[in-house]
Design a protein around this motif. Structure first.
Motif, PDB file in Angstrom:
ATOM      1  N   ARG A 102       0.816  -1.218   0.000  1.00 12.93           N
ATOM      2  CA  ARG A 102       0.000   0.000   0.000  1.00 12.93           C
ATOM      3  C   ARG A 102       0.849   1.267   0.000  1.00 12.93           C
ATOM      4  O   ARG A 102       0.315   2.370   0.194  1.00 12.93           O
ATOM      5  N   SER A 103       2.157   1.097  -0.183  1.00 11.96           N
ATOM      6  CA  SER A 103       3.125   2.209  -0.217  1.00 11.96           C
ATOM      7  C   SER A 103       3.224   2.955   1.107  1.00 11.96           C
ATOM      8  O   SER A 103       3.833   4.019   1.176  1.00 11.96           O
ATOM      9  N   GLU A 104       2.645   2.406   2.162  1.00  9.26           N
ATOM     10  CA  GLU A 104       2.703   3.071   3.463  1.00  9.26           C
ATOM     11  C   GLU A 104       4.119   3.040   4.034  1.00  9.26           C
ATOM     12  O   GLU A 104       4.577   4.010   4.644  1.00  9.26           O
ATOM     13  N   PHE A 105       4.811   1.906   3.856  1.00 10.95           N
ATOM     14  CA  PHE A 105       6.172   1.810   4.388  1.00 10.95           C
ATOM     15  C   PHE A 105       7.098   2.763   3.639  1.00 10.95           C
ATOM     16  O   PHE A 105       8.014   3.353   4.237  1.00 10.95           O
ATOM     17  N   THR A 106       6.858   2.939   2.348  1.00 12.44           N
ATOM     18  CA  THR A 106       7.664   3.891   1.577  1.00 12.44           C
ATOM     19  C   THR A 106       7.457   5.314   2.087  1.00 12.44           C
ATOM     20  O   THR A 106       8.405   6.098   2.210  1.00 12.44           O
ATOM     21  N   ILE A 107       6.221   5.641   2.410  1.00 12.42           N
ATOM     22  CA  ILE A 107       5.924   6.980   2.943  1.00 12.42           C
ATOM     23  C   ILE A 107       6.584   7.155   4.311  1.00 12.42           C
ATOM     24  O   ILE A 107       7.113   8.232   4.625  1.00 12.42           O
ATOM     25  N   MET A 108       6.572   6.098   5.129  1.00 12.51           N
ATOM     26  CA  MET A 108       7.232   6.174   6.441  1.00 12.51           C
ATOM     27  C   MET A 108       8.729   6.448   6.272  1.00 12.51           C
ATOM     28  O   MET A 108       9.307   7.277   6.989  1.00 12.51           O
ATOM     29  N   ARG A 109       9.347   5.760   5.321  1.00  8.48           N
ATOM     30  CA  ARG A 109      10.787   5.968   5.089  1.00  8.48           C
ATOM     31  C   ARG A 109      11.060   7.371   4.577  1.00  8.48           C
ATOM     32  O   ARG A 109      12.037   8.019   4.972  1.00  8.48           O
TER      33      ARG A 109
END
Length: 375
Positions: A83-90
């Motif tokens: 869901r690209s959430e981890f990318t946003i967190m990074r």
């Protein structure tokens, strides 16, 4: 960060619990199938089999928690990545160290739960299940030896705390499900291993405080310091007699129990008993250290799951990551069991034998994190 911690923790906890329940259902099904041939023995019926299987589930919770933590964490992180959430967190400043600490805080809770099940719940439920099953079947505990059960303890001057003045070998024909000893024989020796007494009893009941009440007792004593040869052997009978011994029902239950299902306290107590009687303790020392170290494997498995959050497969997606996670979990269990046997065969130090599998996978997790950071 607190909101983010709670969000990630909720995702991981939900996924781990789902994986754990799925594994428990699978193992319970196989155990129930295994119990079906025993239905009809004595009063053992289908409802008893269901209860017996249910009472064995805490042991599986302890065994499966690291694998469930690995698969659940992989699934949760893979979903965040999809869901690209981890990318946003990074992109928002979440470093690998911060992500690792985020997982560690959740993992510590699982470690405590694993330790609780392994030390308190699983040993008690497993022992209760076995005794209850034997009572339902009308069976007795017994070893696979025609001579019955054998164990050994020391004879001390003041009961339990004085200096050793001899040794005692205990032979029991059967141990009933309620803990009563039947067909008891005691062989007592002095410090020079001269036979001093032979005691026979119809049965023995434990009264607490290391005291057994022997019933229908016949005692034959042997003396070497009496000039008259005919008086050196004397036989007496008694309706009952108390015996103070280091051997307790807990120690006797160890003789029938799987060391991996015992508590760390029980293993430590029995290892001390074996050491005092100059018996081999390697198997129980390895089991003791495994019992202390195994809960920490949850943290190692979650560390192994973290690199999967950085991987982006072109095909397969979440299912491929979960499959890899299952293979890693199975490999860890196989390696953990293999090292136990190798350590026992090669007399490796018990602590090293218990810690090597977790240490090996921890190094793999660190290497994988370094690799995904560079690529």
């Amino acid at each position: 960060m607190k909101v983010l911690d709670r969000y990630v923790a909720a995702e991981i906890v939900g996924a781990v619990l789902f994986a754990l329940i799925a594994f428990l259902a699978l193992f319970a099904f196989f155990d129930l199938i295994n119990e079906l041939p025993q239905i009809g023995r004595g009063n053992y019926q289908l409802q008893h089999a269901f209860l017996y299987v249910a009472m064995g589930l805490p042991g599986y919770v302890y065994d499966l928690m690291p694998i469930a933590a690995l698969i659940g964490t992989i699934y949760a992180l893979a979903q965040l990545g999809a869901r690209s959430e981890f990318t946003i967190m990074r992109a928002s400043g979440l470093s690998t160290a911060m992500a690792g600490w985020m997982l560690a805080k959740v993992g510590i809770v699982f470690v405590l739960v694993t330790f609780l099940f392994g030390e308190f719940i699983a040993p008690a439920s497993s022992e209760m299940a076995e005794r209850w099953k034997l009572q339902a079947q009308g069976s007795n505990l017994s070893q696979q030896f025609r001579s019955g059960l054998w164990t050994k303890d020391l004879i001390r001057e003041n009961g339990l705390h004085g200096n050793p003045i001899g040794s005692r070998f205990l032979n029991v024909k059967t141990v009933s499900a309620d803990g009563q000893l039947q067909g008891v024989k005691l062989y007592e020796f002095d410090r020079d291993f001269h036979l001093t007494a032979v005691v026979s009893a119809k049965h023995a009941d434990y009264k607490g405080d290391n005291t057994w009440r022997l019933a229908d007792v016949t005692e034959t004593t042997f003396s070497t310091n009496i000039p008259d040869l005919s008086a050196r052997v004397a036989t007496t009978n008694a309706a009952s007699r108390d015996l103070v011994s280091e051997i307790t029902p807990d120690i006797l239950s160890v003789l029938f129990a799987d060391p991996d299902r015992m508590s760390a306290y029980g293993l430590a107590t029995y290892t001390k008993h074996l050491a005092e009687n100059n018996q081999n303790t390697d198997r129980y020392e390895i089991a003791f250290w495994k019992k202390l170290i195994y809960p920490l494997a949850v943290l190692v498995m979650m560390a192994l799951a973290l690199p999967f959050a950085y991987l982006h497969f072109r095909a397969g997606g979440v299912s491929l990551k979960i499959f890899i996670g299952i293979m890693i979990g199975v490999s860890f269990q196989l390696l953990n069991s293999l090292f136990s046997h190798l350590g026992l065969l090669n007399t490796w130090p018990a602590f090293a034998t218990a810690v090597l599998p977790s240490a090996t996978f921890l190094l793999i997790a660190i290497g994988a994190l370094l690799w995904v950071q560079k690529h």
